[in-house]
Design a protein around this motif. Structure first.
Motif, PDB file in Angstrom:
ATOM      1  N   ALA A   1       0.846  -1.200   0.000  1.00  0.00           N
ATOM      2  CA  ALA A   1       0.000   0.000   0.000  1.00  0.00           C
ATOM      3  C   ALA A   1       0.877   1.244   0.000  1.00  0.00           C
ATOM      4  CB  ALA A   1      -0.929   0.005   1.217  1.00  0.00           C
ATOM      5  N   PHE A   2       0.436   2.265  -0.758  1.00  0.00           N
ATOM      6  CA  PHE A   2       1.191   3.509  -0.901  1.00  0.00           C
ATOM      7  C   PHE A   2       0.246   4.698  -0.743  1.00  0.00           C
ATOM      8  CE2 PHE A   2       3.243   0.222  -3.274  1.00  0.00           C
ATOM      9  CZ  PHE A   2       4.607   0.427  -3.115  1.00  0.00           C
ATOM     10  N   GLN A   3       0.785   5.781  -0.234  1.00  0.00           N
ATOM     11  CA  GLN A   3       0.058   7.048  -0.228  1.00  0.00           C
ATOM     12  C   GLN A   3       0.622   7.907  -1.356  1.00  0.00           C
ATOM     13  OE1 GLN A   3       0.327   9.394   3.344  1.00  0.00           O
ATOM     14  NE2 GLN A   3      -1.097  10.935   2.624  1.00  0.00           N
ATOM     15  N   VAL A   4      -0.260   8.415  -2.197  1.00  0.00           N
ATOM     16  CA  VAL A   4       0.138   9.257  -3.321  1.00  0.00           C
ATOM     17  C   VAL A   4      -0.468  10.635  -3.128  1.00  0.00           C
ATOM     18  CG1 VAL A   4       0.009   9.600  -5.814  1.00  0.00           C
ATOM     19  CG2 VAL A   4       0.345   7.301  -4.888  1.00  0.00           C
ATOM     20  N   LEU A   5       0.386  11.651  -3.167  1.00  0.00           N
ATOM     21  CA  LEU A   5      -0.079  13.025  -2.987  1.00  0.00           C
ATOM     22  C   LEU A   5      -0.231  13.685  -4.359  1.00  0.00           C
ATOM     23  CD1 LEU A   5      -0.625  14.993  -0.571  1.00  0.00           C
ATOM     24  CD2 LEU A   5       1.634  15.946  -1.027  1.00  0.00           C
ATOM     25  N   PRO A   6      -1.467  13.939  -4.803  1.00  0.00           N
ATOM     26  CA  PRO A   6      -1.646  14.585  -6.112  1.00  0.00           C
ATOM     27  C   PRO A   6      -1.323  16.075  -6.040  1.00  0.00           C
ATOM     28  CG  PRO A   6      -3.776  14.202  -5.075  1.00  0.00           C
ATOM     29  CD  PRO A   6      -2.744  13.609  -4.154  1.00  0.00           C
ATOM     30  N   ALA A   7      -1.174  16.675  -7.205  1.00  0.00           N
ATOM     31  CA  ALA A   7      -0.825  18.097  -7.256  1.00  0.00           C
ATOM     32  C   ALA A   7      -2.003  18.982  -6.874  1.00  0.00           C
ATOM     33  CB  ALA A   7      -0.326  18.466  -8.655  1.00  0.00           C
ATOM     34  N   GLU A   8      -3.214  18.528  -7.183  1.00  0.00           N
ATOM     35  CA  GLU A   8      -4.388  19.355  -6.918  1.00  0.00           C
ATOM     36  C   GLU A   8      -5.392  18.593  -6.060  1.00  0.00           C
ATOM     37  OE1 GLU A   8      -4.875  22.469 -10.466  1.00  0.00           O
ATOM     38  OE2 GLU A   8      -5.214  20.406 -11.131  1.00  0.00           O
ATOM     39  N   GLY A   9      -6.501  19.277  -5.739  1.00  0.00           N
ATOM     40  CA  GLY A   9      -7.470  18.754  -4.797  1.00  0.00           C
ATOM     41  C   GLY A   9      -8.267  17.567  -5.321  1.00  0.00           C
ATOM     42  N   PRO A  10      -9.110  16.985  -4.454  1.00  0.00           N
ATOM     43  CA  PRO A  10      -9.834  15.752  -4.808  1.00  0.00           C
ATOM     44  C   PRO A  10     -10.854  15.928  -5.915  1.00  0.00           C
ATOM     45  CG  PRO A  10     -10.560  16.620  -2.681  1.00  0.00           C
ATOM     46  CD  PRO A  10      -9.361  17.402  -3.061  1.00  0.00           C
ATOM     47  N   ASN A  11     -11.337  17.150  -6.144  1.00  0.00           N
ATOM     48  CA  ASN A  11     -12.342  17.373  -7.182  1.00  0.00           C
ATOM     49  C   ASN A  11     -11.780  17.994  -8.447  1.00  0.00           C
ATOM     50  OD1 ASN A  11     -14.816  16.333  -6.305  1.00  0.00           O
ATOM     51  ND2 ASN A  11     -15.154  18.047  -4.924  1.00  0.00           N
ATOM     52  N   SER A  12     -10.450  18.060  -8.555  1.00  0.00           N
ATOM     53  CA  SER A  12      -9.842  18.687  -9.729  1.00  0.00           C
ATOM     54  C   SER A  12      -9.821  17.729 -10.916  1.00  0.00           C
ATOM     55  CB  SER A  12      -8.412  19.129  -9.407  1.00  0.00           C
ATOM     56  OG  SER A  12      -7.599  17.998  -9.164  1.00  0.00           O
ATOM     57  N   VAL A  13      -9.716  18.314 -12.099  1.00  0.00           N
ATOM     58  CA  VAL A  13      -9.636  17.502 -13.322  1.00  0.00           C
ATOM     59  C   VAL A  13      -8.356  16.677 -13.324  1.00  0.00           C
ATOM     60  CG1 VAL A  13      -9.498  17.594 -15.834  1.00  0.00           C
ATOM     61  CG2 VAL A  13     -11.011  19.165 -14.619  1.00  0.00           C
ATOM     62  N   SER A  14      -7.248  17.288 -12.871  1.00  0.00           N
ATOM     63  CA  SER A  14      -5.963  16.588 -12.901  1.00  0.00           C
ATOM     64  C   SER A  14      -5.969  15.365 -11.988  1.00  0.00           C
ATOM     65  CB  SER A  14      -4.835  17.536 -12.497  1.00  0.00           C
ATOM     66  OG  SER A  14      -4.960  17.947 -11.145  1.00  0.00           O
ATOM     67  N   THR A  15      -6.604  15.466 -10.820  1.00  0.00           N
ATOM     68  CA  THR A  15      -6.661  14.315  -9.918  1.00  0.00           C
ATOM     69  C   THR A  15      -7.509  13.200 -10.524  1.00  0.00           C
ATOM     70  OG1 THR A  15      -6.407  15.737  -7.978  1.00  0.00           O
ATOM     71  CG2 THR A  15      -7.298  13.557  -7.603  1.00  0.00           C
ATOM     72  N   GLU A  16      -8.606  13.574 -11.162  1.00  0.00           N
ATOM     73  CA  GLU A  16      -9.440  12.572 -11.833  1.00  0.00           C
ATOM     74  C   GLU A  16      -8.649  11.855 -12.923  1.00  0.00           C
ATOM     75  OE1 GLU A  16     -13.557  12.395 -14.489  1.00  0.00           O
ATOM     76  OE2 GLU A  16     -13.111  14.155 -13.273  1.00  0.00           O
ATOM     77  N   GLU A  17      -7.896  12.633 -13.712  1.00  0.00           N
ATOM     78  CA  GLU A  17      -7.080  12.035 -14.773  1.00  0.00           C
ATOM     79  C   GLU A  17      -5.963  11.176 -14.186  1.00  0.00           C
ATOM     80  OE1 GLU A  17      -5.842  15.457 -16.918  1.00  0.00           O
ATOM     81  OE2 GLU A  17      -7.685  15.592 -18.121  1.00  0.00           O
ATOM     82  N   LEU A  18      -5.418  11.601 -13.033  1.00  0.00           N
ATOM     83  CA  LEU A  18      -4.359  10.822 -12.388  1.00  0.00           C
ATOM     84  C   LEU A  18      -4.874   9.449 -11.947  1.00  0.00           C
ATOM     85  CD1 LEU A  18      -1.542  10.508 -11.174  1.00  0.00           C
ATOM     86  CD2 LEU A  18      -2.364  11.731  -9.142  1.00  0.00           C
ATOM     87  N   VAL A  19      -6.058   9.424 -11.351  1.00  0.00           N
ATOM     88  CA  VAL A  19      -6.642   8.151 -10.925  1.00  0.00           C
ATOM     89  C   VAL A  19      -6.794   7.218 -12.123  1.00  0.00           C
ATOM     90  CG1 VAL A  19      -8.731   7.057 -10.020  1.00  0.00           C
ATOM     91  CG2 VAL A  19      -7.828   9.099  -8.912  1.00  0.00           C
ATOM     92  N   GLN A  20      -7.289   7.756 -13.233  1.00  0.00           N
ATOM     93  CA  GLN A  20      -7.488   6.923 -14.423  1.00  0.00           C
ATOM     94  C   GLN A  20      -6.161   6.462 -15.009  1.00  0.00           C
ATOM     95  OE1 GLN A  20     -10.248   5.859 -14.840  1.00  0.00           O
ATOM     96  NE2 GLN A  20     -11.788   7.344 -14.260  1.00  0.00           N
TER      97      GLN A  20
END
Length: 809
Positions: A547-566
């Motif tokens: 298990a890993f914790q990944v810190l995205p660049a932007e918040g949970p509702n941002s487009v970039s975070t959504e694209e990162l998950v995908q």
């Protein structure tokens, strides 16, 4: 049905006190059941079968400590300076004692975690220095040994001396091998530390600290009592010179069911009723009956919250619908009764007739809303189906109230429903001016302008993004909004929505090769765009799940975070020399869960829209015995629906005019809002379609020319539809000013949805199209006409047997 409702209304008027007492008892039973069995509401939403849900289940099986819900407690000094030793000690003591709270699995002391991170950095730096020193010593030893060997060979040394030098070389090589193995471990540790740089719980200036709380139960099963226990623990022991705030994961408030905005909307509805009905007593009756209906429907539904997981927005939706349709349905019957009494019909007979005629329309209209709401269960989404069911119960109660309690109260009131001056005019009703049909030019212009206007308003809907609220959308000044803002400012946007990434291995890794496997995965994750930091947090005992914790660049509702998950989910399996086989990646965490829920709801919207549109066509064909009228009604509904979506996106996503309603932040549209709006607005649209088009059909059937029948039916029904729509808009509009963004967006969507559908589609577009179609609007194949049952929605048969009844005048 009209005859049955006539008898029911007459019975209610005769046995008025029995009916009133029955409803009072039902209200008391519902309230009692709520007080005895009601539980807590939740702000969590879930859809079974999501990708993040599968990862969470896997974690629960192999890493249960990471599968539970988490909460953040944020401390910040009032002065903006670093915490003092006394403040640090107080926070550490509170963190340590919080582990004893019910439902809490672990609590991370931020200062202890910071020290461990610093110590690890020091250890790695010390090891790096020792490695450099060891290499230098080995290099020096190698030079000396090489020189000695050269001298020995040149001097013709014997085998014994050369063997001794070879032994020294072997020892030197073994030391170098050991040193390089340590260097490899050091490189792995250094690589993991560098990749984790950016994940912290104490800010750089030392003025802010995050206490992370882990719970034993998963986030979606976490009780409000456990979360409130954590809040009370930290709130009850304040740290001098520092403030504390709580993240939405534990402090997202349950929205207020009824507040000031809703009361203002109710007052506006009362004003409309007074203008429409002409007296305070008449205006009070629909409001009183609606309040009784809401009391019964909502409290009865809440009584089940102790055994069913119920979203906090569910009872609020029941209040919205119960008030709006409850007032409207009683208004239809009271208004019909009032007109008949003015025309000279005896009170009790008028009550029966009003219940049999307008009551029949009320039952049909309510049934369309109920069916549309119950159809939410076909989406397969439990919380959405429950919302629809509770809403349907509240609407059903409103219908029953309108056809029983309203006639009973009318029977008790008698002619006092009318003002004294108005009573003097009974039997001397003024004749209405004859209706005039519109011109064809006006009809064409109205159609074009209406359609173009709705399409233009709908354009922003093409950019709709779905999501669930985060801390930024919480009420301004609330503890969760403060926590979100502080974390955003001090730790970066992504710290408010870290991702939980898992790597599944076919064969487990050993303890020795675990760091290399972790580094291989962390490097792949760290190479993704919009990733700020990656840190391993756990490994299963059998070594098959990391298990890993990944810190995205932007918040949970941002487009970039959504694209990162995908992009993480679409990555090929990770390989490493330390691992046999490959490691498959999965993503969980609140941000990923919200994305999965939003995608699931977005996927189900077309299916639900098809179901509702199909239902609309069938019902309209049955009621109006026409093929084109249903097409007009349904097409108009779709237009107004997408125009409503466009307005919602404009305000809540783009922020256009957001300040006018006190909205302080924008973001994705509430993920289940589009689906909810389809069901509710469809039912309400059919209400108004019924009360306008049925009058047109009656006029046409009784011999009026088709285009004149349109004008006559419109003139007969417009006043009550205008009043009913204004009441709906007022009630729904009151919720726009709720503190909860969820409630605010639902109220906005319903208010403007009714506005567009009632005033643009039903009162402009639909009559204009009916005029242009002429007689063809009422065409129905003879074979289909013979098959369809005769649904007498307006109670025409009852009117023929009771000449005193006046359907629209």
């Amino acid at each position: 049905m009209a005859s049955s409702l006539f008898r029911l209304g007459s019975f209610a008027a005769r046995r008025a006190w029995a009916v009133v007492i029955t409803w009072v008892v039902l209200l008391g039973v519902s309230v009692g059941a709520f007080l005895a069995f009601g539980g807590t509401l939740t702000n969590s939403f879930d859809i079974p079968g999501t990708a993040s849900g599968a990862v969470t289940d896997q974690l629960a099986e192999k890493l249960p400590d990471t599968a539970g819900g988490t909460g953040t407690v944020v401390y910040q000094t009032d002065s903006g300076e670093a915490f003092t030793d006394a403040q640090r000690q107080s926070i550490s003591e509170l963190a340590a004692s919080a582990t004893e709270l019910d439902g809490v699995a672990a609590v991370i002391d931020p200062f202890d975690a910071q020290k461990q991170q610093q110590d690890q950095g020091i250890r790695l730096s010390t090891a790096e220095a020792r490695l450099t020193e060891g290499r230098a010593q080995l290099d020096a030893g190698q030079q000396q040994l090489t020189a000695a060997l050269d001298q020995a060979v040149a001097a013709g040394a014997g085998p014994e001396q050369l063997a001794a030098l070879d032994a020294q070389q072997a020892q030197l090589d073994a030391s170098r091998t050991e040193l390089e193995a340590g260097a490899a471990q050091l490189a792995t540790g250094t690589g993991l530390l560098e990749l984790a740089d950016g994940i912290g719980v104490v800010s750089e200036d030392g003025s802010t600290a995050i206490v992370n709380v882990s719970f034993t139960d998963p986030r979606l099963e976490l009780s409000e009592e456990v979360k409130q226990g954590v809040i009370d623990h930290f709130d009850d022991s304040p740290v001098p010179g520092a403030t504390v705030a709580f993240g939405t994961d534990i402090a997202q408030g349950v929205p207020q069911i009824f507040g000031v905005g809703e009361a203002v909307g109710l007052i506006f509805a009362a004003v409309v009723l007074i203008v429409m009905l002409g007296s305070l007593l008449a205006a009070a009756l629909p409001i009183v009956t609606a309040l009784v209906g809401v009391g019964v429907g909502v409290t009865a539904s809440l009584s089940l919250s102790g055994v069913i997981d119920m979203a906090s927005v569910t009872p609020v939706l029941g209040v919205m619908l119960g008030l709006a349709v409850g007032i409207d349905y009683s208004l239809f019957i009271v208004n019909r009764h009032r007109r008949q009494v003015l025309a000279g019909v005896p009170v009790r007979e008028s009550i029966g007739l009003a219940t049999g005629t307008s009551g029949t329309a009320v039952v049909f209209a309510g049934s369309t809303v109920i069916v549309a709401l119950l159809a939410l269960n076909v989406t397969g989404i439990p919380f959405l189906g429950l919302m629809g069911t509770v809403g349907a119960v509240c609407v059903a109660v409103a219908v029953l109230i309108a056809i029983t309690l309203a006639p009973a109260i009318l029977g008790l009131v008698g002619e006092r429903l009318l003002r004294r001056k108005v009573r003097a005019t009974i039997g001397r009703q003024k004749e209405q001016k004859p209706a005039r049909r519109m011109s064809t030019v006006r009809a064409v212009t109205t159609v074009l302008v209406s359609i173009v206007a709705l399409l233009v308003i709908a354009i922003p809907a093409m950019s709709m993004r779905l999501g669930l609220p985060d801390g930024s959308t919480e009420p301004e000044g609330s503890t969760s909004a403060r926590a979100f803002s502080i974390v955003d400012d001090e730790f970066g946007e992504g710290a408010n929505g870290p991702l939980l990434v898992t790597a599944t291995l076919d064969e487990g890794v050993s303890e020795d090769t675990l760091p290399d496997a972790q580094l291989a995965v962390a490097e792949v994750l760290g190479a993704q765009s919009d990733v700020e930091a990656v840190a391993p947090i756990a490994a299963s005992e059998d070594g098959t799940l990391l298990a890993f914790q990944v810190l995205p660049a932007e918040g949970p509702n941002s487009v970039s975070t959504e694209e990162l998950v995908q992009s993480i989910r679409n990555l090929p399996p990770v390989t490493s020399d330390a691992v046999t086989g490959a490691m498959t990646l999965g993503v969980a965490g609140q941000a990923a869960t919200n994305i999965d829920i939003s995608e699931g709801l977005s996927a189900v919207l077309p299916l639900y829209l098809v179901v509702v549109v199909g239902l609309s066509l069938v019902i309209m064909v049955l009621v109006f015995r026409s093929l084109l009228v249903p097409v007009i009604a349904t097409g108009g509904f779709v237009l107004s629906l997408f125009a409503t979506y466009g307005l919602i996106v404009s305000v809540f996503q783009f922020g256009w005019g957001a300040e006018l309603i006190g909205l302080h932040s924008t973001g994705p549209i509430l993920s289940f809002l589009p689906v909810i709006l389809v069901g509710i607005l469809f039912g309400l649209a059919m209400d108004y379609q019924l009360f306008l088009a049925s009058g047109m059909r009656e006029a046409y059937v009784h011999g009026a020319e088709a285009r004149l029948a349109v004008a006559q039916g419109f003139q007969a029904g417009r006043s009550v539809v205008i009043a009913a729509a204004l009441i709906m808009i007022a009630v729904f509009g009151g919720f726009i000013f709720s503190e909860s963004t969820i409630i605010r967006s639902i109220g906005f969507g319903l208010a403007f949805g009714v506005l567009l559908d009632a005033f643009v589609v039903r009162m402009l577009l639909m009559p204009a199209l009916m005029h242009l179609l002429g007689r063809s609007a009422w065409w129905l194949p003879r074979w289909l006409d013979r098959l369809l049952p005769d649904v007498d929605v307006e109670g025409a048969a009852l009117e023929r047997t009771h000449p005193g009844a006046h359907p629209h005048g």
